[in-house]
Design a protein around this motif. Sequence first.
Motif: not given
Length: 265
Positions: A92-96, A117-122, A210-213, A223-226
Amino acid sequence: MRNNSFSKSPLIKYYVYGDGETVLFVHGGFSNGRASWKRQIGELAAFAKLIVVDRRGHGSSPKLPRPYTILGDALDILKVADLIGIDRIHLVGHSYGALVALEIALRREIQVETLHLIEPPALSILRNDPAVIDLSENLRRVQRLGPNMGKDWTARLFLEKLQGKDFVEYVASSPTWNKLLLEASRFWYEQFAADYDLDQNDLVNLHVPTWVYVGCQSNQVLVRVSKELCDLLPCCKLVQVPDGTHMLQAESNVLSLQLISLINP
């Protein structure tokens, strides 16, 4: 081929709670492990073995060496996993920290049972998008000027660009503000998220469930990047939290419920 060699850096700090299947948590910026995942520790320790890390430069982990990188964070955490002897993990990872978790999954796919993955800034996957460019330029300015302007200025401007002025005023008036400031200087010395290049060929070949939140009240660029990242991953489900912000793991039990459903089906 990704380089999996470890540095000789001192081991980062980690905490263990509960017993059972292993869930490993990677926190985001301006925080530390136990603060970021306080809710999940309370909700999940009775169901699983939780490994909560402080990324280098945060919490009780060593401050050096720096600069900090996503690769360096990933190798730090893999070193912890190898030391503990973890064979399979729910990651589990949040942001960065979600970028760090993604890097771990790309390196050790066979070891990752599920990825959250919680809102990854990819940001690199939409690097030519005007809104992504604008957010990146604003946050780069905060990072560049931060060492001269100080921790309070850094935290306020960063959070304002990410979540808005009202959110900043709310957090700045709360008891957590001083704790947040303790973590702010790490941002000055870390790899900028937009500079983390993601190879789309690697992503489409990552077959980890994978789950992206995303929080629907969060920064719409994130949100769009996620959502774009989730579209690229072949085994990805998007979870939208209607009232969630970028800190949705502290606001909602949706992550804990999803993990419990996987651990105790």
